[in-house]
Design a protein around this motif. Structure first.
Motif: not given
Lengths: 115, 116
Positions: B106-112
């Protein structure tokens, strides 16, 4: 060395038709395969998976086929819907032991479903 | 369940600065992964933890990168000093080996991250 390859960067399909996304792998140790879908500005979300002891797994409109001898798997989406437009990633792992969850991803295929 | 939570969503920093990315996994999950996505290399695993213990950090690019998991509900990925080539989207993911559906992350939305 790319162990998981998705050779088609993009695919365009008409709504209602079948979408077929392909994936090839080189590592014979891989025995579990997954497909993830990713929308812009979101993380990948799990779609469907298949163990190497099977050659087909179906979940609603999504079916994954595995051909171990050819080291090839494909994802079929029938019928395709505009909401399916996303990037699709193929992933593989050598399940078990310390390799659990250590996924190797393909480069992704951008699917566009036209209304 | 709120899912995997990452912060910040976007980080812009200057070369040489320290960057800290944060992740809160799904409660009850015993595996935590840090992935990085770039145009050139796609999604690649940096490091993963099992029960807060680092299991495999072979994907960490160099000593400038470090990751910690002080408890079951929090992990950090630190880059010090940061360089422009570190610019990427960093994803955190968690999973539970008890999940009979298999190795589903399950992935998070990420950090750009953008390093100028």
């Amino acid at each position: 060395d790319q162990q998981v390859k998705q050779n088609s960067p993009s695919l365009s399909v008409q709504e209602g038709r079948i979408s077929i996304l392909n994936c090839d792998y080189t590592n014979s140790m891989f025995d579990y395969f997954l497909w993830y879908k990713k929308y812009p500005a979101e993380g990948p979300t799990f779609l469907i998976s298949i163990s190497s002891i099977k050659d087909k797994n179906e979940d609603g409109r999504f079916t994954v086929f595995l051909n171990k001898s050819a080291k090839h798997l494909s994802l079929h989406i029938v019928p395709s819907q505009p909401g399916d437009s996303a990037v699709y990633f193929c992933a593989a792992s050598a399940a078990g032991g310390t390799s659990y969850g250590k996924l190797t991803f393909g480069q992704g295929t951008i699917l566009t479903v036209h209304p | 369940d709120a899912g995997v939570i990452q912060s910040p969503r976007h980080e812009v920093t200057e070369m040489g600065q320290e960057v800290t990315l944060r992740c809160k996994p799904i409660s009850g999950h015993d595996y935590l992964f840090w992935y990085r996505q770039t145009m050139m290399r796609g999604l690649e695993l940096l490091i993963y933890f099992n029960n807060n213990v680092p299991i495999d950090d072979s994907g960490m690019p160099e000593d400038r990168f470090s990751a910690k998991m002080p408890n079951a509900s929090f992990s950090t990925l630190k880059i010090q000093p940061s360089e422009p080539r570190d610019s990427a989207v960093y994803f955190c993911a968690s999973s539970s080996r008890e999940d009979r559906s298999g190795e589903k992350l399950f992935f998070g939305s990420g950090t750009q991250l953008s390093v100028l």
